[in-house]
Motif scaffolding. Structure first.
Motif, PDB file in Angstrom:
ATOM      1  N   THR A  16       0.807  -1.226   0.000  1.00 20.22           N
ATOM      2  CA  THR A  16       0.000   0.000   0.000  1.00 20.22           C
ATOM      3  C   THR A  16       0.843   1.280   0.000  1.00 20.22           C
ATOM      4  N   PRO A  17       1.880   1.375   0.839  1.00 23.82           N
ATOM      5  CA  PRO A  17       2.673   2.619   0.818  1.00 23.82           C
ATOM      6  C   PRO A  17       3.305   2.918  -0.551  1.00 23.82           C
ATOM      7  N   PHE A  18       3.672   1.862  -1.282  1.00 23.58           N
ATOM      8  CA  PHE A  18       4.270   2.096  -2.610  1.00 23.58           C
ATOM      9  C   PHE A  18       3.225   2.662  -3.571  1.00 23.58           C
ATOM     10  N   PHE A  19       2.005   2.114  -3.503  1.00 21.83           N
ATOM     11  CA  PHE A  19       0.928   2.651  -4.341  1.00 21.83           C
ATOM     12  C   PHE A  19       0.661   4.109  -3.971  1.00 21.83           C
ATOM     13  N   ASP A  20       0.563   4.367  -2.666  1.00 19.94           N
ATOM     14  CA  ASP A  20       0.226   5.716  -2.205  1.00 19.94           C
ATOM     15  C   ASP A  20       1.331   6.726  -2.540  1.00 19.94           C
ATOM     16  N   ASP A  21       2.556   6.382  -2.148  1.00 23.68           N
ATOM     17  CA  ASP A  21       3.646   7.351  -2.288  1.00 23.68           C
ATOM     18  C   ASP A  21       3.950   7.686  -3.744  1.00 23.68           C
ATOM     19  N   ASN A  22       3.710   6.733  -4.634  1.00 20.64           N
ATOM     20  CA  ASN A  22       4.080   6.951  -6.038  1.00 20.64           C
ATOM     21  C   ASN A  22       2.869   7.119  -6.952  1.00 20.64           C
ATOM     22  N   ALA A  23       1.692   7.209  -6.351  1.00 14.87           N
ATOM     23  CA  ALA A  23       0.443   7.338  -7.124  1.00 14.87           C
ATOM     24  C   ALA A  23       0.371   6.293  -8.233  1.00 14.87           C
ATOM     25  N   LEU A  24       0.600   5.028  -7.864  1.00 11.94           N
ATOM     26  CA  LEU A  24       0.658   3.955  -8.864  1.00 11.94           C
ATOM     27  C   LEU A  24      -0.715   3.329  -9.094  1.00 11.94           C
ATOM     28  N   ASP A  25      -0.918   2.873 -10.328  1.00 10.52           N
ATOM     29  CA  ASP A  25      -2.104   2.059 -10.623  1.00 10.52           C
ATOM     30  C   ASP A  25      -1.775   0.583 -10.490  1.00 10.52           C
ATOM     31  N   ALA A  26      -0.516   0.232 -10.678  1.00  4.88           N
ATOM     32  CA  ALA A  26      -0.118  -1.182 -10.608  1.00  4.88           C
ATOM     33  C   ALA A  26       1.393  -1.275 -10.417  1.00  4.88           C
ATOM     34  N   ILE A  27       1.832  -2.454  -9.981  1.00  6.14           N
ATOM     35  CA  ILE A  27       3.274  -2.734  -9.900  1.00  6.14           C
ATOM     36  C   ILE A  27       3.527  -4.016 -10.693  1.00  6.14           C
ATOM     37  N   LEU A  28       4.515  -3.967 -11.568  1.00  7.29           N
ATOM     38  CA  LEU A  28       4.883  -5.142 -12.362  1.00  7.29           C
ATOM     39  C   LEU A  28       6.058  -5.850 -11.698  1.00  7.29           C
ATOM     40  N   TYR A  29       5.852  -7.114 -11.349  1.00  5.20           N
ATOM     41  CA  TYR A  29       6.913  -7.909 -10.727  1.00  5.20           C
ATOM     42  C   TYR A  29       7.514  -8.878 -11.731  1.00  5.20           C
ATOM     43  N   THR A  30       8.847  -8.931 -11.740  1.00  6.27           N
ATOM     44  CA  THR A  30       9.541  -9.889 -12.596  1.00  6.27           C
ATOM     45  C   THR A  30      10.531 -10.737 -11.804  1.00  6.27           C
ATOM     46  N   ASP A  31      10.782 -10.372 -10.558  1.00  6.12           N
ATOM     47  CA  ASP A  31      11.691 -11.170  -9.728  1.00  6.12           C
ATOM     48  C   ASP A  31      10.924 -12.360  -9.160  1.00  6.12           C
ATOM     49  N   MET A  32      11.438 -13.571  -9.383  1.00  2.00           N
ATOM     50  CA  MET A  32      10.683 -14.764  -9.009  1.00  2.00           C
ATOM     51  C   MET A  32      10.511 -14.921  -7.499  1.00  2.00           C
ATOM     52  N   ASN A  33      11.471 -14.419  -6.717  1.00  2.00           N
ATOM     53  CA  ASN A  33      11.301 -14.514  -5.259  1.00  2.00           C
ATOM     54  C   ASN A  33      10.148 -13.632  -4.794  1.00  2.00           C
ATOM     55  N   ASN A  34      10.082 -12.427  -5.343  1.00  2.00           N
ATOM     56  CA  ASN A  34       8.980 -11.550  -4.960  1.00  2.00           C
ATOM     57  C   ASN A  34       7.647 -12.079  -5.477  1.00  2.00           C
ATOM     58  N   ILE A  35       7.672 -12.677  -6.674  1.00  2.00           N
ATOM     59  CA  ILE A  35       6.439 -13.245  -7.224  1.00  2.00           C
ATOM     60  C   ILE A  35       5.956 -14.402  -6.340  1.00  2.00           C
ATOM     61  N   ARG A  36       6.892 -15.232  -5.910  1.00  2.00           N
ATOM     62  CA  ARG A  36       6.529 -16.335  -5.027  1.00  2.00           C
ATOM     63  C   ARG A  36       5.943 -15.799  -3.711  1.00  2.00           C
ATOM     64  N   TYR A  37       6.594 -14.792  -3.183  1.00  2.00           N
ATOM     65  CA  TYR A  37       6.161 -14.213  -1.907  1.00  2.00           C
ATOM     66  C   TYR A  37       4.746 -13.645  -1.994  1.00  2.00           C
ATOM     67  N   LEU A  38       4.458 -12.973  -3.110  1.00  2.00           N
ATOM     68  CA  LEU A  38       3.173 -12.269  -3.224  1.00  2.00           C
ATOM     69  C   LEU A  38       2.045 -13.126  -3.768  1.00  2.00           C
ATOM     70  N   SER A  39       2.406 -14.192  -4.524  1.00  2.00           N
ATOM     71  CA  SER A  39       1.352 -14.953  -5.198  1.00  2.00           C
ATOM     72  C   SER A  39       1.281 -16.415  -4.787  1.00  2.00           C
ATOM     73  N   ALA A  80       7.775 -16.275 -14.787  1.00  2.00           N
ATOM     74  CA  ALA A  80       6.456 -15.637 -14.823  1.00  2.00           C
ATOM     75  C   ALA A  80       6.616 -14.142 -14.602  1.00  2.00           C
ATOM     76  N   ALA A  81       5.514 -13.425 -14.731  1.00  2.00           N
ATOM     77  CA  ALA A  81       5.468 -12.020 -14.309  1.00  2.00           C
ATOM     78  C   ALA A  81       4.158 -11.845 -13.553  1.00  2.00           C
ATOM     79  N   LEU A  82       4.147 -10.857 -12.678  1.00  2.00           N
ATOM     80  CA  LEU A  82       2.950 -10.616 -11.866  1.00  2.00           C
ATOM     81  C   LEU A  82       2.642  -9.129 -11.913  1.00  2.00           C
ATOM     82  N   LEU A  83       1.420  -8.828 -12.311  1.00  2.00           N
ATOM     83  CA  LEU A  83       0.994  -7.431 -12.343  1.00  2.00           C
ATOM     84  C   LEU A  83      -0.020  -7.251 -11.219  1.00  2.00           C
ATOM     85  N   VAL A  84       0.349  -6.389 -10.260  1.00  2.00           N
ATOM     86  CA  VAL A  84      -0.484  -6.214  -9.068  1.00  2.00           C
ATOM     87  C   VAL A  84      -1.114  -4.832  -9.093  1.00  2.00           C
TER      88      VAL A  84
END
Ligand code: ZN
Ligand code: ZN
Length: 356
Positions: free
Chosen positions: A10-33, A40-44
């Motif tokens: 949430t802070p990343f969305f808020d601080d950067n006024a983001l609509d989405a975050i694109l993940y390509t690192d597999m460790n972060n993808i595993r952690y979040l999904s 793979a890629a993950l669009l959050v």
């Protein structure tokens, strides 16, 4: 649990006024999904996520990634992201600048010309620093497995054995006990080679009276363990005993100082100042430790420059060492989890000097 992890974004969305975050690192993808595959890629977005993979992983993703829309797109991943962005009206997308190649970034910028890409750095990996209970369970289990494998291998350490034989036997023992593999190439550094903090197991033959530093860890279910034991193969002599005693005390003092709220550099200083006062400050050249989790080295870093504060649930190593060129070295490493009032050891090999 995964929702809870994603709420840390949430802070990343808020601080950067983001609509989405694109993940390509597999460790972060595993952690979040929850996905355990390797590509793979993950669009959050704030309340929705898309999991993009090729046909090898579609079935697995549908099983593991329960709350995402699985998009099978093969090599046309950027086109698929462009489609989603257009349909959903995503105009500001953050991405992992440290995990995306310049070539892919350029293709994305070209194909998603209406989208503004926002570079996000290592702070994204930082959401993994405080482990949740499921992760701590995994980390405790893999650390226990790895320590037990070491204890089952220790009888092999004797004069005449090659360093690499110890490393191979230890890896085999880990596999036998259920590890998916080794966490990294083990360090087995005997005698003078002990002066190299990263002396990978070689064909050197262990001699009587040498100290042997063994840095090892297992990987299981994506999580890692990290532990270093220095043993003596017969009586090592007064100087080696002195160095061992200093490193052991620095290790014990640092472990006793671990608690939520201490800064990583202050913790580093606890060990570093002790070694310095003992006259060996010039021979402890690396940081005191690092985070361990889905990666063997992750945040936080414990070093004289690290201002991060330790928080409850962090899993870190404490690994002071003294390395004397031409003589040898000692490192003692444990992995601990930070608790409300201190820490708990996850690695289990007793660290009193063993003379084999
Ligand atoms: Zn290690
Ligand atoms: Zn380590």
């Amino acid at each position: 649990m995964l929702k809870n992890r994603r709420s840390r974004l949430t802070p990343f969305f808020d601080d950067n006024a983001l609509d989405a975050i694109l993940y390509t690192d597999m460790n972060n993808i595993r952690y979040l999904s929850g996905f355990t595959g390797t590509e793979a890629a993950l669009l959050v977005a704030r309340d929705r996520l898309w999991f993009l993979c090729d046909s090898r992983y579609t079935e697995q993703a549908r099983e593991e990634v329960v709350d995402a829309e699985v998009v099978e797109c093969g090599a046309a991943r950027i086109d698929a992201i462009a489609d989603i962005a257009r349909v959903q009206g995503l105009v500001r997308i953050g991405f992992e600048a440290s995990h995306l190649t310049v070539a892919v970034y350029r293709r994305m910028a070209e194909k998603l010309s209406g989208v503004e890409f926002v570079e996000l750095g290592g702070e994204l990996d930082g959401i993994r620093t405080a482990k949740d209970s499921a992760e701590i369970e995994q980390l405790a289990a893999v650390a226990e497995l790895s320590s037990q494998a070491f204890l089952a291998t220790i009888h092999l350490i004797r004069p005449g054995v090659m360093e690499v034989d110890i490393a191979m036997a230890l890896e085999l023992e880990m596999r036998r006990r259920g590890a998916d593999g080794k966490a990294f190439d083990f360090i087995v550094a005997s005698g003078e080679r002990g002066a190299m903090p990263h002396g990978r197991a070689s064909e050197k033959i262990i001699q009587a009276g040498e100290m042997i530093t063994i840095d090892f860890g297992a990987a299981k279910n994506g999580y890692h363990s990290d532990e270093t034991v220095t043993v003596a193969c017969g009586e090592p002599g007064d100087r080696a005993r002195e160095i061992y005693g200093i490193v052991k005390m620095a290790h014990d003092r640092a472990i006793a100082a671990v608690k939520p709220g201490i800064s990583c550099k202050d913790l580093d200083y606890v060990a570093r100042s002790y070694i310095g006062e003992a006259g060996y400050g010039d021979y402890f050249g690396h940081g005191l430790g690092h985070g361990v989790g889905l990666e063997i080295h992750e945040q936080p870093t414990l070093s004289p420059r690290s201002t991060a504060l330790l928080g409850e649930g962090s899993v870190i190593t404490i690994e002071p060492g003294i390395y004397l060129p031409g003589f040898g070295g000692v490192r003692i490493e444990d992995t601990v989890v930070v608790t409300a009032d201190g820490c708990r050891l996850l690695t289990k090999v007793e660290k009193e000097l063993r003379i084999l």
